[in-house]
Design a protein around this motif. Structure first.
Motif, mmCIF file in Angstrom:
data_model
loop_
_atom_site.group_PDB
_atom_site.id
_atom_site.type_symbol
_atom_site.label_atom_id
_atom_site.label_comp_id
_atom_site.label_asym_id
_atom_site.label_seq_id
_atom_site.Cartn_x
_atom_site.Cartn_y
_atom_site.Cartn_z
ATOM 1 N N ARG A 1 26.465 45.145 40.205
ATOM 2 C CA ARG A 1 27.469 45.281 41.268
ATOM 3 C C ARG A 1 28.123 43.937 41.581
ATOM 4 O O ARG A 1 29.319 43.874 41.874
ATOM 5 C CB ARG A 1 26.826 45.876 42.513
ATOM 6 N N HIS B 1 30.526 43.259 38.761
ATOM 7 C CA HIS B 1 31.691 44.141 38.903
ATOM 8 C C HIS B 1 32.606 43.628 40.003
ATOM 9 O O HIS B 1 33.842 43.619 39.851
ATOM 10 C CB HIS B 1 31.234 45.571 39.220
ATOM 11 N N GLY B 2 31.995 43.172 41.113
ATOM 12 C CA GLY B 2 32.787 42.632 42.211
ATOM 13 C C GLY B 2 33.554 41.385 41.804
ATOM 14 O O GLY B 2 34.707 41.197 42.206
ATOM 15 N N LYS C 1 36.473 42.487 39.461
ATOM 16 C CA LYS C 1 37.514 43.185 40.225
ATOM 17 C C LYS C 1 38.304 42.194 41.067
ATOM 18 O O LYS C 1 39.540 42.252 41.121
ATOM 19 C CB LYS C 1 36.876 44.249 41.109
ATOM 20 N N ALA C 2 37.598 41.267 41.727
ATOM 21 C CA ALA C 2 38.278 40.279 42.572
ATOM 22 C C ALA C 2 39.187 39.380 41.745
ATOM 23 O O ALA C 2 40.334 39.097 42.141
ATOM 24 C CB ALA C 2 37.245 39.447 43.328
ATOM 25 N N GLU D 1 39.772 38.981 48.507
ATOM 26 C CA GLU D 1 39.100 40.017 47.718
ATOM 27 C C GLU D 1 37.580 39.880 47.814
ATOM 28 O O GLU D 1 36.857 40.880 47.876
ATOM 29 C CB GLU D 1 39.551 39.926 46.257
ATOM 30 N N LEU D 2 37.094 38.647 47.814
ATOM 31 C CA LEU D 2 35.646 38.436 47.939
ATOM 32 C C LEU D 2 35.154 38.900 49.309
ATOM 33 O O LEU D 2 34.103 39.536 49.427
ATOM 34 C CB LEU D 2 35.320 36.959 47.733
ATOM 35 N N HIS E 1 34.957 42.650 49.340
ATOM 36 C CA HIS E 1 33.759 43.101 48.617
ATOM 37 C C HIS E 1 32.517 42.945 49.491
ATOM 38 O O HIS E 1 31.685 43.857 49.590
ATOM 39 C CB HIS E 1 33.589 42.295 47.326
ATOM 40 N N ASN E 2 32.395 41.803 50.127
ATOM 41 C CA ASN E 2 31.188 41.522 50.901
ATOM 42 C C ASN E 2 31.048 42.411 52.128
ATOM 43 O O ASN E 2 29.927 42.725 52.540
ATOM 44 C CB ASN E 2 31.162 40.046 51.308
ATOM 45 N N HIS F 1 29.290 45.670 50.933
ATOM 46 C CA HIS F 1 28.049 45.624 50.160
ATOM 47 C C HIS F 1 26.923 44.980 50.959
ATOM 48 O O HIS F 1 27.155 44.203 51.880
ATOM 49 C CB HIS F 1 28.264 44.865 48.848
ATOM 50 N N ARG G 1 26.362 40.726 47.797
ATOM 51 C CA ARG G 1 27.531 39.952 48.203
ATOM 52 C C ARG G 1 27.710 38.740 47.294
ATOM 53 O O ARG G 1 26.736 38.232 46.735
ATOM 54 C CB ARG G 1 27.393 39.525 49.670
#
Length: 228
Positions: free
Chosen positions: A51, A54-55, A58-59, A107-108, A111-112, A115, A120
């Motif tokens: 994950r 992936h994060g 994606k970011a 973006e980070l 995501h955090n 999650h 994170r």
């Protein structure tokens, strides 16, 4: 991959028989090295690591697109807990410093928020540019070594570790002087000079920390559209 960077070829590619080696080409590239801070220190499960990776991807992809950096003109190599990205010479350098940082931090942060703590991510990102050698096995060159030494330096690790920032950017002296300092949108005043000592590398570099509160999606301006 388009024709702006040499196409990767495996050891069984035509013309690679025996010990004929061979450098396919050399090219000037913008070099971006990325690492997930503390990836191997928090003892996350395999699922958590997947994950996190992936994060990260994606970011990065979303931020490149929002900053107007064409992914089709880049070449990337997976590094497990990070990645190496090479942008072709005709890709403008300024967006890596003036548009990308805040978009990526945004973006980070997104995501955090979605999650659990073990999933994170905070990133270290090194910026440099120089000649890269392409051969049958991948890429090499002193400019890549320099970028990776910056990314892995205690200076940037310590800076991020002592900060609530989600992104730490370490720029080579060359990239700072030729790209960042010349462009107010890159916020040169937000960088601080550091000395880097890592293996055989002894150099100066510049670090900027981007906190979630500063993260936003900036609008491109006419000045950012100019070539670096």
């Amino acid at each position: 991959m388009n024709g702006l960077l040499p196409e990767p070829r495996g050891p069984n590619a035509p013309g690679s028989a025996g010990d004929e080696v061979l450098m396919l080409d050399t090219a000037h590239c913008t070099i971006i090295a990325v690492d997930i801070a503390g990836f191997g220190q928090r003892d996350p499960s395999n699922a958590n690591q997947v994950r996190m990776r992936h994060g990260m991807y994606k970011a990065i992809h979303t931020a490149f697109d929002a900053a107007g950096i064409p992914w089709s003109s880049c070449r990337d190599e997976d590094r497990g807990d990070g990645m190496l990205i090479l942008a072709a010479a005709d890709v403008r350098k300024r967006p890596f410093a003036d548009l990308l940082p805040n978009v990526l931090a945004g973006e980070l942060a997104a995501h955090n928020r979605l999650h659990r703590p073990r999933e994170r991510i905070r990133l270290r990102l090194a910026l440099h540019a120089g000649e890269v050698n392409f051969d049958l096995h991948g890429v090499t060159g002193s400019s890549i070594n320099h970028t990776c030494r910056l990314l892995d330096s205690d200076a940037v690790k310590d800076a991020l570790g002592k900060s609530p920032a989600v992104l730490a950017i370490i720029s080579s002296a060359w990239f700072f002087e030729d790209v960042i300092r010349r462009n107010e949108l890159s916020r040169p005043q937000a960088y601080r000079r550091v000395d880097v000592v890592n293996k055989e590398t002894r150099t100066e570099a510049w670090i900027r920390l981007v906190r979630p509160s500063a993260a936003r999606r900036p609008q491109a301006s006419p000045r950012s559209e100019q070539s670096a």
